[in-house]
Write a protein that holds these residues in place. Structure first.
Motif, PDB file in Angstrom:
ATOM      1  N   LEU A  69       3.657  57.566  13.681  1.00 13.66           N
ATOM      2  CA  LEU A  69       3.659  59.001  13.919  1.00 13.66           C
ATOM      3  C   LEU A  69       2.229  59.449  14.157  1.00 13.66           C
ATOM      4  CD1 LEU A  69       5.105  61.782  13.923  1.00 13.66           C
ATOM      5  CD2 LEU A  69       4.623  61.900  11.464  1.00 13.66           C
ATOM      6  N   ARG A  70       1.995  60.025  15.323  1.00 13.29           N
ATOM      7  CA  ARG A  70       0.695  60.622  15.617  1.00 13.29           C
ATOM      8  C   ARG A  70       0.813  62.103  15.301  1.00 13.29           C
ATOM      9  NH1 ARG A  70      -0.853  60.210  21.654  1.00 13.29           N
ATOM     10  NH2 ARG A  70       0.573  61.965  21.799  1.00 13.29           N
ATOM     11  N   LEU A  71       0.056  62.564  14.298  1.00 11.79           N
ATOM     12  CA  LEU A  71       0.243  63.892  13.727  1.00 11.79           C
ATOM     13  C   LEU A  71      -1.065  64.678  13.751  1.00 11.79           C
ATOM     14  CD1 LEU A  71       2.370  65.671  12.166  1.00 11.79           C
ATOM     15  CD2 LEU A  71       1.320  64.779  10.072  1.00 11.79           C
ATOM     16  N   THR A  72      -1.007  65.891  14.256  1.00 15.06           N
ATOM     17  CA  THR A  72      -2.181  66.767  14.225  1.00 15.06           C
ATOM     18  C   THR A  72      -2.441  67.203  12.793  1.00 15.06           C
ATOM     19  OG1 THR A  72      -1.790  67.578  16.473  1.00 15.06           O
ATOM     20  CG2 THR A  72      -3.142  68.951  15.048  1.00 15.06           C
ATOM     21  N   ILE A  73      -3.656  66.952  12.307  1.00 15.29           N
ATOM     22  CA  ILE A  73      -3.978  67.264  10.903  1.00 15.29           C
ATOM     23  C   ILE A  73      -5.106  68.289  10.774  1.00 15.29           C
ATOM     24  CG2 ILE A  73      -3.059  65.155   9.879  1.00 15.29           C
ATOM     25  CD1 ILE A  73      -6.766  65.419  10.610  1.00 15.29           C
ATOM     26  N   ALA A  74      -5.754  68.630  11.905  1.00 13.75           N
ATOM     27  CA  ALA A  74      -6.852  69.597  11.820  1.00 13.75           C
ATOM     28  C   ALA A  74      -7.194  70.109  13.210  1.00 13.75           C
ATOM     29  CB  ALA A  74      -8.092  68.949  11.186  1.00 13.75           C
ATOM     30  N   ARG A  75      -7.873  71.240  13.248  1.00 17.44           N
ATOM     31  CA  ARG A  75      -8.521  71.718  14.470  1.00 17.44           C
ATOM     32  C   ARG A  75     -10.022  71.627  14.259  1.00 17.44           C
ATOM     33  NH1 ARG A  75      -4.045  75.105  13.900  1.00 17.44           N
ATOM     34  NH2 ARG A  75      -2.566  74.879  15.638  1.00 17.44           N
ATOM     35  N   TRP A  76     -10.740  71.346  15.331  1.00 20.23           N
ATOM     36  CA  TRP A  76     -12.174  71.192  15.181  1.00 20.23           C
ATOM     37  C   TRP A  76     -12.922  72.316  15.880  1.00 20.23           C
ATOM     38  CZ3 TRP A  76     -15.088  70.772  19.483  1.00 20.23           C
ATOM     39  CH2 TRP A  76     -14.524  70.193  20.631  1.00 20.23           C
ATOM     40  N   TYR A  77     -14.134  72.551  15.391  1.00 20.51           N
ATOM     41  CA  TYR A  77     -14.975  73.651  15.871  1.00 20.51           C
ATOM     42  C   TYR A  77     -16.395  73.128  16.067  1.00 20.51           C
ATOM     43  CZ  TYR A  77     -11.048  76.511  14.425  1.00 20.51           C
ATOM     44  OH  TYR A  77      -9.788  77.041  14.301  1.00 20.51           O
ATOM     45  N   THR A  78     -17.073  73.685  17.065  1.00 18.51           N
ATOM     46  CA  THR A  78     -18.447  73.280  17.346  1.00 18.51           C
ATOM     47  C   THR A  78     -19.371  73.768  16.232  1.00 18.51           C
ATOM     48  OG1 THR A  78     -19.158  75.260  18.530  1.00 18.51           O
ATOM     49  CG2 THR A  78     -17.903  73.620  19.795  1.00 18.51           C
ATOM     50  N   PRO A  79     -20.629  73.336  16.226  1.00 13.97           N
ATOM     51  CA  PRO A  79     -21.547  73.782  15.166  1.00 13.97           C
ATOM     52  C   PRO A  79     -21.642  75.297  15.038  1.00 13.97           C
ATOM     53  CG  PRO A  79     -22.508  71.941  16.327  1.00 13.97           C
ATOM     54  CD  PRO A  79     -21.258  72.291  17.065  1.00 13.97           C
ATOM     55  N   LEU A  80     -21.494  76.047  16.128  1.00 14.22           N
ATOM     56  CA  LEU A  80     -21.551  77.509  16.065  1.00 14.22           C
ATOM     57  C   LEU A  80     -20.219  78.129  15.662  1.00 14.22           C
ATOM     58  CD1 LEU A  80     -23.666  78.346  19.263  1.00 14.22           C
ATOM     59  CD2 LEU A  80     -24.429  78.276  16.882  1.00 14.22           C
ATOM     60  N   GLY A  81     -19.195  77.307  15.459  1.00  9.01           N
ATOM     61  CA  GLY A  81     -17.883  77.819  15.089  1.00  9.01           C
ATOM     62  C   GLY A  81     -16.981  78.122  16.272  1.00  9.01           C
ATOM     63  N   ARG A  82     -17.344  77.609  17.450  1.00 12.88           N
ATOM     64  CA  ARG A  82     -16.514  77.857  18.634  1.00 12.88           C
ATOM     65  C   ARG A  82     -15.234  77.031  18.560  1.00 12.88           C
ATOM     66  NH1 ARG A  82     -19.545  76.575  23.943  1.00 12.88           N
ATOM     67  NH2 ARG A  82     -20.781  75.072  22.728  1.00 12.88           N
ATOM     68  N   GLY A  83     -14.089  77.704  18.683  1.00  9.74           N
ATOM     69  CA  GLY A  83     -12.822  77.011  18.847  1.00  9.74           C
ATOM     70  C   GLY A  83     -12.542  76.876  20.330  1.00  9.74           C
ATOM     71  N   ILE A  84     -12.271  75.670  20.792  1.00  5.49           N
ATOM     72  CA  ILE A  84     -12.132  75.466  22.241  1.00  5.49           C
ATOM     73  C   ILE A  84     -10.700  75.082  22.617  1.00  5.49           C
ATOM     74  CG2 ILE A  84     -14.553  74.894  22.547  1.00  5.49           C
ATOM     75  CD1 ILE A  84     -12.041  72.114  22.677  1.00  5.49           C
ATOM     76  N   ASN A  85      -9.779  75.126  21.674  1.00  6.49           N
ATOM     77  CA  ASN A  85      -8.418  74.653  21.938  1.00  6.49           C
ATOM     78  C   ASN A  85      -7.658  75.610  22.848  1.00  6.49           C
ATOM     79  OD1 ASN A  85      -6.671  72.424  21.221  1.00  6.49           O
ATOM     80  ND2 ASN A  85      -5.323  73.971  20.314  1.00  6.49           N
TER      81      ASN A  85
END
Length: 549
Positions: free
Chosen positions: A349-365
């Motif tokens: 099972l490939r499962l999304t466990i987190a969203r990531w953010y750049t050092p400045l806190g930018r969400g790019i999703n």
């Protein structure tokens, strides 16, 4: 704990990286105990007691298995239940990986597989060697670019697809595969023992004529940071005064490798990426733990719409800390991380466990388009928000960068759509695009002895020969459509002629002359003495350079 994998969206057919895979869900056998299988008769009434989730699921499965108009066994029902459950999450990166699909993923992540090491394309219905993989069994056996594979085992390969060839030539390490290649007028039988083949993450290292180094990183597999370190050291020894890191078409890979690559260019203590999981769980930050390796080397990073995942982690960190200027197109926008959990079925099972953010806190999703198999597609022409409505952030040096879906380049270079004449030619050729490529390859072979230098021009006589070949095959588009696209046809034929006559390195150098993004980056870097100088060489916040014919 399994490796965190910002999993790679699917890359559409393009260049020699193209991979076509039929992906499907198989039985999740570990759930088999959930099915009670109790026989129901028409007179029986289901219990009216409140149903828990597991009991409700059991009753639905049993009823479908026993009463649905088409006969289904329990395995099929569980198959569909698992597929539906994961699909209802609305996350194309959370999927069940069947055993063969998990094997392919492991090969991608490790960068190794057992085979003979060939890159092939289909030309005139035959598999043709584009390039033997450096150091692989095929190269050691003397196979050359341009060799036509006409037989594998006792079977003719006429009409085979790339996937069919790949399945046959891969196999257990130490076993042999026999085939016959056609080279000019010769038919050469070969038997090659399969061995471990390493797919290099850094596909090309070059010193451009203006003293700018170039490295092409095409995936973030287990050895990417080590390969990149060696590649940059090599090009610096060759005399490079600045560096272009090309992440175009790179779909990502291992998060840890994205972090390790960013560490090569950042200072100790600088933040690289932050992972934020489900509510109530602590976030996890990755911070540079070592000094940067080339602190005085000006750096440019190239992106396109197919740059995703770990590529965006690297580009985002270097942009936020003003360590690199980013050029190209807004990237794909995959800002989530996955774990892969093995299951008793042999799959995972490939499962999304987190969203990531750049050092400045930018969400790019941003939500991608998906293909018929529910897999995310790269380079799908997603609409990019205008900068006026994107969230704005300030870098360490006070520059403005943007969030809101993908990494927005500092300099936007490239067309968002194919030129109209190219679109018209593609529509006119339709399913016969393969014949068009064959016609180019045939003319390039015909000109092999006539080409004197890698930059030799393509003449109208050569273009006419390509069109006559299409006519001979009864697939020629209207001549007016072909003529309108001749600047692009000429360019493609020129690349093919150079590759056939002088090899892949010469073809690459010819391509660089038409690569607007690389040319723009090279120009900015050439005028820069220090890493910060690159930002002073931007005339405008964004510059669009149209695709040249």
């Amino acid at each position: 704990m399994p490796d965190i994998l910002p999993d790679t969206p699917r890359t559409p057919p393009r260049r020699i990286r193209a991979v076509a895979a039929a992906i499907f869900f198989v039985a999740l056998l570990s759930l088999g105990g959930w099915w009670a299988g109790r026989e129901l008769t028409a007179g029986e009434q289901p219990s009216r007691a409140p149903l828990g989730g597991a009991r409700l699921f059991d009753q639905v499965v049993a009823t479908i298995a026993q009463r649905y108009v088409d006969s289904l066994d329990a395995t099929q029902v569980y198959d569909k239940a698992v597929a539906g459950m994961l699909r209802e999450l609305g996350d194309p990166y959370t999927t069940y990986l069947a055993e063969d699909r998990l094997r392919r993923l492991n090969e991608q992540i490790s960068g190794t597989y057992a085979g003979i090491g060939l890159q092939i394309d289909i030309r005139e219905s035959w598999p043709v060697v584009l390039e033997p993989i450096n150091g692989g069994p095929s190269e050691r056996a003397g196979i050359l670019a341009g060799d036509r594979i006409i037989q594998i085992g006792k079977e003719s390969t006429r009409g085979w697809t790339r996937d069919e060839v790949s399945r046959v030539v891969r196999g257990p390490q130490g076993t042999a595969v026999s085939f016959v290649i056609e080279r000019g007028d010769q038919h050469i039988p070969l038997s090659i023992v399969r061995d471990k083949v390493h797919l290099r993450a850094v596909q090309r290292v070059a010193l451009l004529p203006n003293g700018v180094g170039y490295v092409d990183v095409n995936v973030f597999s287990a050895q990417t940071a080590d390969e990149l370190r060696a590649a940059v050291d090599s090009v610096v020894r060759m005399g490079a005064r600045a560096l272009v890191m090309d992440l175009r078409g790179n779909p990502g890979g291992l998060l840890e490798q994205g972090v390790a690559v960013a560490e090569l260019f950042l200072d100790r203590g600088q933040n690289i990426v932050q992972l934020r999981g489900r509510p109530g769980t602590p976030s996890q930050s990755y911070t540079d733990s070592v000094p940067q390796r080339w602190p005085t080397l000006p750096l440019a990073v190239l992106l396109d719409r197919s740059s995703a995942s770990a590529s965006e982690i690297v580009a985002g960190a270097l942009q936020d800390h003003d360590r690199a200027i980013v050029l190209g197109m807004t990237s794909f926008g995959k800002g989530s991380a996955q774990n892969v959990y093995p299951l008793s079925s042999g799959g995972a099972l490939r499962l999304t466990i987190a969203r990531w953010y750049t050092p400045l806190g930018r969400g790019i999703n941003r939500a991608p388009a998906v293909d018929a198999d529910g897999e995310p597609e790269l380079d799908t022409g997603l609409v990019t928000l205008p900068d006026t409505v994107k969230p704005r952030y300030r870098t360490d040096a006070g520059r403005t960068v943007f969030g809101g879906g993908g990494i927005t380049p500092d300099i936007v270079v490239g067309d968002t759509v194919l030129p109209i004449p190219v679109q018209a030619l593609a529509r006119a050729m339709g399913k016969n695009l393969g014949a068009y490529r064959d016609a180019l390859a045939r003319e390039a072979q015909a000109q092999r002895r006539n080409v004197k230098s890698p930059g030799d021009p393509v003449t109208m006589e050569m273009l006419n020969a390509v069109y006559r070949e299409l006519e001979r095959r009864n697939v020629a588009p209207p001549r007016a459509i072909f003529d309108a696209a001749t600047p692009w046809v000429s360019r493609s034929l020129g690349y093919e002629m150079t590759r056939v006559a002088f090899g892949n390195e010469a073809e690459f150098l010819r391509r660089t002359q038409d690569d607007a993004t690389l040319q723009r980056a090279s120009s900015v870097l050439q005028a820069s003495r220090t890493p910060r100088d690159v930002f002073g060489n931007i005339e405008k916040p964004t510059v669009t350079v149209p695709l040249r014919p």
